[in-house]
Design a protein around this motif. Structure first.
Motif, PDB file in Angstrom:
ATOM      1  N   GLU A  32       0.692  -1.231   0.099  1.00 31.26           N
ATOM      2  CA  GLU A  32       0.156   0.078   0.099  1.00 31.26           C
ATOM      3  C   GLU A  32       0.742   1.396  -0.093  1.00 31.26           C
ATOM      4  O   GLU A  32       0.157   2.346  -0.142  1.00 31.26           O
ATOM      5  N   GLN A  33       2.016   0.899   0.543  1.00 30.27           N
ATOM      6  CA  GLN A  33       2.863   2.281   0.588  1.00 30.27           C
ATOM      7  C   GLN A  33       3.733   2.301  -0.702  1.00 30.27           C
ATOM      8  O   GLN A  33       4.246   1.383  -1.252  1.00 30.27           O
ATOM      9  N   GLU A  34       3.689   3.534  -1.487  1.00 29.93           N
ATOM     10  CA  GLU A  34       4.724   3.902  -2.621  1.00 29.93           C
ATOM     11  C   GLU A  34       5.541   4.814  -2.607  1.00 29.93           C
ATOM     12  O   GLU A  34       6.453   4.757  -3.519  1.00 29.93           O
ATOM     13  N   ASN A  35       5.615   5.683  -1.772  1.00 32.47           N
ATOM     14  CA  ASN A  35       6.624   6.627  -1.600  1.00 32.47           C
ATOM     15  C   ASN A  35       6.962   7.099  -0.090  1.00 32.47           C
ATOM     16  O   ASN A  35       6.211   6.613   0.920  1.00 32.47           O
ATOM     17  N   LEU A  46      12.445  19.634 -13.972  1.00 32.93           N
ATOM     18  CA  LEU A  46      13.867  20.244 -13.941  1.00 32.93           C
ATOM     19  C   LEU A  46      14.968  19.288 -13.655  1.00 32.93           C
ATOM     20  O   LEU A  46      16.055  19.126 -14.021  1.00 32.93           O
ATOM     21  N   LEU A  47      14.897  18.546 -12.538  1.00 33.24           N
ATOM     22  CA  LEU A  47      15.712  17.428 -12.137  1.00 33.24           C
ATOM     23  C   LEU A  47      16.106  16.601 -13.307  1.00 33.24           C
ATOM     24  O   LEU A  47      17.399  16.423 -13.258  1.00 33.24           O
ATOM     25  N   TRP A  48      15.030  15.902 -14.050  1.00 38.07           N
ATOM     26  CA  TRP A  48      15.584  15.230 -15.280  1.00 38.07           C
ATOM     27  C   TRP A  48      16.091  15.867 -16.001  1.00 38.07           C
ATOM     28  O   TRP A  48      17.140  15.520 -17.149  1.00 38.07           O
ATOM     29  N   ALA A  49      15.886  17.090 -16.568  1.00 39.95           N
ATOM     30  CA  ALA A  49      16.846  17.977 -17.223  1.00 39.95           C
ATOM     31  C   ALA A  49      18.029  18.035 -17.128  1.00 39.95           C
ATOM     32  O   ALA A  49      19.281  18.100 -17.883  1.00 39.95           O
ATOM     33  N   LEU A  50      18.385  18.384 -15.741  1.00 39.28           N
ATOM     34  CA  LEU A  50      19.657  18.552 -15.328  1.00 39.28           C
ATOM     35  C   LEU A  50      20.391  17.444 -15.222  1.00 39.28           C
ATOM     36  O   LEU A  50      21.568  17.421 -15.696  1.00 39.28           O
ATOM     37  N   ARG A  51      19.857  16.496 -15.030  1.00 37.04           N
ATOM     38  CA  ARG A  51      20.410  15.040 -14.676  1.00 37.04           C
ATOM     39  C   ARG A  51      20.971  14.361 -16.282  1.00 37.04           C
ATOM     40  O   ARG A  51      21.973  14.066 -16.488  1.00 37.04           O
ATOM     41  N   GLU A  52      19.753  14.305 -16.863  1.00 38.60           N
ATOM     42  CA  GLU A  52      19.910  13.589 -18.295  1.00 38.60           C
ATOM     43  C   GLU A  52      20.290  14.664 -19.527  1.00 38.60           C
ATOM     44  O   GLU A  52      20.997  14.098 -20.438  1.00 38.60           O
ATOM     45  N   ASN A  53      19.978  15.621 -19.534  1.00 35.71           N
ATOM     46  CA  ASN A  53      20.278  16.563 -20.651  1.00 35.71           C
ATOM     47  C   ASN A  53      21.484  17.425 -20.414  1.00 35.71           C
ATOM     48  O   ASN A  53      22.106  17.767 -21.346  1.00 35.71           O
ATOM     49  N   ALA A  54      21.670  17.830 -19.079  1.00 42.54           N
ATOM     50  CA  ALA A  54      22.702  18.986 -18.877  1.00 42.54           C
ATOM     51  C   ALA A  54      23.975  18.176 -18.378  1.00 42.54           C
ATOM     52  O   ALA A  54      24.981  18.523 -18.269  1.00 42.54           O
ATOM     53  N   GLY A  55      23.643  16.635 -18.012  1.00 45.94           N
ATOM     54  CA  GLY A  55      24.848  15.906 -17.340  1.00 45.94           C
ATOM     55  C   GLY A  55      25.113  16.381 -16.166  1.00 45.94           C
ATOM     56  O   GLY A  55      26.077  15.976 -15.629  1.00 45.94           O
ATOM     57  N   TYR A 110      17.850  11.817  -7.664  1.00 52.57           N
ATOM     58  CA  TYR A 110      16.512  11.619  -7.837  1.00 52.57           C
ATOM     59  C   TYR A 110      16.449  10.491  -6.483  1.00 52.57           C
ATOM     60  O   TYR A 110      16.928   9.543  -6.242  1.00 52.57           O
ATOM     61  N   GLY A 111      15.471  10.991  -5.726  1.00 50.67           N
ATOM     62  CA  GLY A 111      15.242  10.248  -4.438  1.00 50.67           C
ATOM     63  C   GLY A 111      13.798   9.675  -4.529  1.00 50.67           C
ATOM     64  O   GLY A 111      13.269   8.633  -3.961  1.00 50.67           O
ATOM     65  N   CYS A 112      12.673  10.515  -4.572  1.00 46.63           N
ATOM     66  CA  CYS A 112      11.541  10.316  -4.625  1.00 46.63           C
ATOM     67  C   CYS A 112      10.432  10.574  -5.776  1.00 46.63           C
ATOM     68  O   CYS A 112       9.504  10.172  -5.845  1.00 46.63           O
ATOM     69  N   GLY A 113      10.862  12.130  -6.377  1.00 48.31           N
ATOM     70  CA  GLY A 113      10.109  12.566  -7.453  1.00 48.31           C
ATOM     71  C   GLY A 113       8.709  13.421  -6.909  1.00 48.31           C
ATOM     72  O   GLY A 113       8.045  13.566  -7.831  1.00 48.31           O
ATOM     73  N   ILE A 114       8.402  13.199  -5.704  1.00 46.76           N
ATOM     74  CA  ILE A 114       7.365  13.959  -5.311  1.00 46.76           C
ATOM     75  C   ILE A 114       7.455  15.008  -4.082  1.00 46.76           C
ATOM     76  O   ILE A 114       6.645  15.257  -3.172  1.00 46.76           O
ATOM     77  N   ALA A 115       8.844  15.550  -4.196  1.00 44.13           N
ATOM     78  CA  ALA A 115       9.003  16.727  -3.122  1.00 44.13           C
ATOM     79  C   ALA A 115       8.949  16.257  -1.857  1.00 44.13           C
ATOM     80  O   ALA A 115       9.011  17.165  -1.007  1.00 44.13           O
ATOM     81  N   GLN A 116       9.296  15.034  -1.436  1.00 48.27           N
ATOM     82  CA  GLN A 116       9.357  14.625  -0.102  1.00 48.27           C
ATOM     83  C   GLN A 116      10.845  14.592   0.636  1.00 48.27           C
ATOM     84  O   GLN A 116      10.996  14.913   1.580  1.00 48.27           O
ATOM     85  N   CYS A 117      11.771  14.156  -0.275  1.00 48.44           N
ATOM     86  CA  CYS A 117      12.990  13.736   0.333  1.00 48.44           C
ATOM     87  C   CYS A 117      13.925  14.955   0.211  1.00 48.44           C
ATOM     88  O   CYS A 117      14.804  14.769   1.188  1.00 48.44           O
ATOM     89  N   ALA A 164      15.775  27.534  -2.069  1.00 48.67           N
ATOM     90  CA  ALA A 164      16.211  26.170  -2.353  1.00 48.67           C
ATOM     91  C   ALA A 164      14.724  25.644  -2.919  1.00 48.67           C
ATOM     92  O   ALA A 164      13.641  25.991  -2.110  1.00 48.67           O
ATOM     93  N   VAL A 165      14.776  24.680  -3.914  1.00 44.44           N
ATOM     94  CA  VAL A 165      13.508  24.141  -4.304  1.00 44.44           C
ATOM     95  C   VAL A 165      13.798  22.765  -4.696  1.00 44.44           C
ATOM     96  O   VAL A 165      15.056  22.526  -5.074  1.00 44.44           O
ATOM     97  N   ARG A 166      12.843  21.929  -4.649  1.00 43.46           N
ATOM     98  CA  ARG A 166      12.920  20.515  -4.999  1.00 43.46           C
ATOM     99  C   ARG A 166      12.714  20.438  -6.376  1.00 43.46           C
ATOM    100  O   ARG A 166      11.621  20.696  -7.068  1.00 43.46           O
ATOM    101  N   SER A 167      13.662  20.258  -7.395  1.00 42.18           N
ATOM    102  CA  SER A 167      13.838  20.209  -8.686  1.00 42.18           C
ATOM    103  C   SER A 167      12.997  19.363  -9.261  1.00 42.18           C
ATOM    104  O   SER A 167      12.609  19.241 -10.463  1.00 42.18           O
ATOM    105  N   CYS A 168      12.605  18.263  -8.390  1.00 41.27           N
ATOM    106  CA  CYS A 168      11.736  17.201  -9.271  1.00 41.27           C
ATOM    107  C   CYS A 168      10.268  17.622  -9.439  1.00 41.27           C
ATOM    108  O   CYS A 168       9.626  17.101 -10.289  1.00 41.27           O
ATOM    109  N   SER A 169       9.956  18.686  -8.689  1.00 45.21           N
ATOM    110  CA  SER A 169       8.639  19.301  -8.721  1.00 45.21           C
ATOM    111  C   SER A 169       8.490  20.560  -9.420  1.00 45.21           C
ATOM    112  O   SER A 169       7.599  21.473  -9.061  1.00 45.21           O
ATOM    113  N   VAL A 170       9.772  21.077 -10.030  1.00 46.32           N
ATOM    114  CA  VAL A 170       9.649  22.231 -10.919  1.00 46.32           C
ATOM    115  C   VAL A 170       9.681  21.806 -12.334  1.00 46.32           C
ATOM    116  O   VAL A 170      10.477  21.055 -12.668  1.00 46.32           O
TER     117      VAL A 170
END
Lengths: 726, 149
Positions: A657-660, B21-30, B36-43, B54-60
């Motif tokens: 149930e937990q995903e993240n 932005l996270l993926w553009a930085l990692r994959e396109n800008a190298g 990448y830790g969670c993709g949902i601005a949690q970690c 300071a911003v969480r680039s996975c969510s911008v």
């Protein structure tokens, strides 16, 4: 991309103290994408463990994996100590498992788990350093035509006092390498250590502060594609079909592939494209027999196993607990439970594979290089000599990355794109729902007292999951998984510290369809809660102080008692705590080390906790790097308290149930008090460090919670009881 | 092509505007220092600075970052001199596995630019990154040291 150049051609060089700690990736060998043969290790070497370059730089080979626990630095300290080299000129290098296989496993076991990194290899790595030292001195002695015993070495400089000559390791390394290694070296007495035993700074820090450290997730090879994967969300289920026409127009998508019998992967130019397409891909699962299972059903089934009428095996027994309990005037009984947990390392699982019909190589963060190598050989179908694994530093492991499912997947994907390197990266959701989870158990404990309030019997009955029966079934004999009884047995590296005249420890094995795995601390996590919270209950039942009660049962276990007394003394156990603050204490043994903790907490009226202070002690026998041990102790409390307060993996309809991290929370900085560490090596044995202290975090806090509230919490996580932080 | 201003330079990335932005930085800008830790601005492992915040680039999204000044961990040191937070991290041997530390350092650098001498309470409120190794004790110690540096 400089990273691709570095990674492609070399085993990793990790940490260069002489360069201010910078990670020196692939110093000198250019990338050639055409050939995929592994680059040789830096040569010439004095022996398998030690390379000395002409500039006196010393490269120490490390077979165990570095995932944050610091054993890379600790092992280097042990080799450098015996080598008598200049620590400021030490760097390290990972040999590959393929190279080790080709050299009769000269580097021994690569497996990095069970807090074994240092304790299981200290003897032979120290000998490796001592042998290299003897060869270097002999080479100088030969050059000077003097007896080797008249020469001495210090900080990489060899001197012959009588003739006033001196030289350096770098100058004689070539000659030393040609000598026959001595077979009779004497290791130093740890009391004489100058490099080992010191709280030296880690060798791998600098690049972790600049973004230069290359983890598996950062590997980039020329022409590399990226894969996102989804396995059947129901454990034991299979992939039935998918409709790739629905993502045919997605940008960057190169291929959609079956992976084994239960997963599908999208391969694209970038991982973001692969993941976006995968999220849209219609997938049909054959969910199989577990599609209706749930944690609630498992809990009921485990509860049945607590009943004495159900079959069980014995893990430890003396006297007759049943008889003593039956005739006792006072009996105390309690039932505890512990849920599944996910490792949730910050770096999600990943592996990069390059397969050609003639060779298969993988770049990955693994806790077990040789197991990963084996997985590559099997998945590729190629002979071992045509395979290899290049290990990266791990972004956390905690036990999960000792498994090789993700490595196998990466190879199975790459096999479908021969000649193209493919990086497989799991999403956090995949990482959370396809785990190898901390096992779920329940435990019924029964204590019996005589008329004088003396404990006469203790019956511990565990019901629940066995890791070994799934992961290493050959280790389970006659239905006994010895690991289930960690910390509750009378011999080995996790012994119970209490003498009770009548003791019975049993296990009713019940394995739900959730794959189990070794999770930092493994079975000491729940067993320490069961035993140490129940000891608190027993003490309370007699009206005794919890430490005084334990002391009486620990007379024959001075090292168990030693760490308890140490934390009690530091915490001021015999003096009242500050107003509103309450204390709990717990001790245990695991991985060969003795550990204890005192927690000081306060509880607000709405069950909001503040942890004010933790005092933790560990006696690991020998302390190779006390500063890193302190960090491991403090860090293990964060991990242990994350599980206590927040962590539980639950299933419904066969799915996790937990995903993240929004539903599987972790301790944050604001809730963590300072952990005051007492590292108290008493000598004479080698205990582990990475895991033992984790297990006393939860019982110390739970016992403090009882002291504060009079309420016993016997089921974790605390969030289920609406207990949180201030 | 979309132009981003990263670490003082213009970088063209060939991505859709809704790409994180996270993926553009990692994959396109190298620039793989941003994790990448969670993709949902949690970690917070993907924390970067946008116009100093300071911003969480996975969510911008890349689209939202266009025209703004982006700083990643690779751009924190200036003229070859480490930022005082990076130096404090080295001096206090903060990282364990290190995977979350880029984000942690970026979050701390932003905190110190806003509050040069933060209290423990300020630190508690501002530093919410997840570290599974549990380096918080050294993190707190190093923040105070960096503030004094």
């Amino acid at each position: 991309m400089s990273n691709s150049i570095d990674i492609g051609r070399r085993g990793f060089l990790i940490g260069a103290a002489s360069l201010g700690g910078g990670l020196a990736l692939g110093l000198d060998i250019p990338f050639g994408a055409e050939t995929a043969t592994a680059a040789p290790l830096i040569k010439p070497e004095v022996n398998a463990w030690v390379v000395v370059k002409p500039d006196d730089t010393v490269i120490i080979r490390i077979a165990r994996s570095e995932m944050g626990q610091g054993s890379l630095t600790g092992l280097a300290q042990l080799v450098a100590e015996e080598l008598d080299c200049d620590w400021t000129k030490v760097t390290t290098e990972y040999p590959t498992p393929g190279e080790s296989a080709a050299r009769s496993r000269v580097w021994g076991d690569f497996s990095t788990g069970g807090s074994r990194g240092i304790r299981s290899s200290q003897d032979y790595v120290r000998k490796g350093g001592a042998v290299a030292r003897a060869m270097l001195i002999q080479a100088a002695a030969n050059e000077w035509s003097v007896p080797a015993k008249e020469c001495r070495a210090e900080k990489g400089v060899i001197t012959h006092a009588a003739s006033g000559r001196s030289t350096s390791y770098g100058k004689v390394a070539d000659a030393a390498a040609k000598l026959t290694p001595p077979t009779d070296v004497t290791l130093k007495d740890p009391r004489d250590w100058k490099i080992a035993g010191k709280g030296l700074l880690r060798l791998d820090t600098a690049d972790k502060t600049t973004g230069k450290m290359i983890y598996g997730a950062d590997v980039k090879l020329p022409g590399m594609l990226n894969a996102a994967i989804k396995a059947c969300p129901v454990f034991g289920g299979k992939l039935a079909s998918y409709d790739e026409s629905k993502i045919a127009n997605f940008k960057g998508v190169k291929k959609v592939v079956r992976v084994g019998d239960n997963a599908v992967a999208v391969v694209a130019d970038t991982w973001w494209h692969a993941k976006t397409a995968l999220d849209t891909l219609p997938i049909v699962w054959d969910e199989g027999p577990n599609a209706k299972t749930s944690s609630a059903d498992t809990a009921k089934w485990l509860a049945e196993g607590l009943n004495d009428s159900q079959p069980a095996v014995t893990g430890n027994e003396n006297g007759s607990a049943h008889a003593a309990i039956a005739k006792a005037p006072k009996v105390v009984e309690a039932v505890y439970s512990y849920p599944h947990q996910n490792h949730a390392a910050m770096e999600p699982l990943n592996a990069t594979a390059l397969y050609t019909p003639d060779r298969c190589e993988v770049w990955t963060g693994t806790q077990n290089g040789e197991a990963a190598f084996d997985a590559v050989v099997h998945a590729s179908g190629l002979p071992a000599e045509k395979c290899d694994v290049h290990k990266t530093i791990l972004g956390g492991g905690f036990g999960r990355k000792g498994f090789t499912d993700y490595v196998t997947q990466a190879v199975l994907i790459a096999k479908q794109l021969p000649g193209t390197p493919v990086k497989l990266l799991w999403s956090r959701e995949e990482d959370m729902t396809q785990g190898k989870y901390h096992p779920v158990t329940q435990c019924k404990l029964t204590g019996a007292f005589d008329a004088d309030n003396k404990l006469t019997a203790l019956h511990i009955r565990i019901s629940g999951q066995s890791i070994l029966s799934t992961v290493r079934p050959q280790a389970v004999k006659n239905g006994v998984d010895p690991a289930v009884f960690q910390g509750l047995v009378s011999t080995g590296d996790a012994q119970i510290g209490y003498d009770v005249p009548n003791l019975l420890v049993e296990h009713s094995m019940r394995n739900p369809p959730v794959p189990p795995g070794f999770w930092r601390g493994v079975n000491i996590n729940q067993n320490a809660i069961y035993l140490e919270c129940f000891m608190d209950e027993l003490a309370h039942a007699t009206g005794e102080d919890p430490l005084a009660f334990r002391r009486k049962l620990m007379a024959n276990h001075p090292k168990h008692l030693g760490v308890l007394e140490a934390v009690a003394a530091r915490a001021g156990w015999d003096k009242p705590a500050p107003d509103g603050v309450h204390r709990g204490i717990a001790g245990y043994m695991g991985y060969g080390s003795y550990v204890a903790a005192v927690a000081e907490i306060s509880v607000a009226q709405d069950d909001k906790i503040k942890i004010h202070r933790i005092v933790a002690a560990t006696d690991p026998g020998y302390a190779v790097n006390p500063a890193q041990i302190e960090r491991q102790i403090a860090g293990s409390f964060v991990y242990g308290l994350s599980a206590l307060f927040h962590g539980a993996i639950t299933t419904k309809d066969g799915r996790v149930e937990q995903e993240n991290f929004d539903s599987y929370e972790s301790m944050r900085l604001k809730d963590m008090p300072k952990v005051e560490c007492i590292v108290m090596p008493s000598g004479g044995f080698w205990g582990g460090v990475g895991e033992p202290t984790i297990c006393v975090a939860a019982p110390a806090v739970l016992n403090a919670y009882f002291a504060a509230t009079g309420k016993r919490i016997r089921s974790v996580p605390l969030k289920n009881a609406n207990i949180g932080f201030v | 092509m979309t132009a981003l201003f990263v670490n003082g330079a213009k970088i063209d990335v060939d991505v859709e505007p809704d790409t994180p932005l996270l993926w553009a930085l990692r994959e396109n800008a190298g620039l793989t220092g941003t994790k990448y830790g969670c993709g949902i601005a949690q970690c917070g492992a993907c924390t970067v600075h946008i116009d100093g915040q300071a911003v969480r680039s996975c969510s911008v999204t890349v689209g939202d970052a266009v025209g703004k000044k982006i700083t990643t961990i690779e751009g924190l040191a200036q003229n070859g001199v480490l930022h005082r937070v990076q130096q404090a991290w080295i001096d206090h041997d903060v990282p364990q596995c290190g995977y979350c530390q880029s984000g942690m350092i970026m979050a701390v650098a932003a905190l110190l630019s806003e509050k040069p001498n933060p209290s423990d309470h300020d630190i508690d409120n501002a530093i919410t990154n997840i570290c599974r190794c549990g380096t918080f004790q050294q993190v707190r110690e190093a923040i105070h040291a960096a503030a004094k540096a």
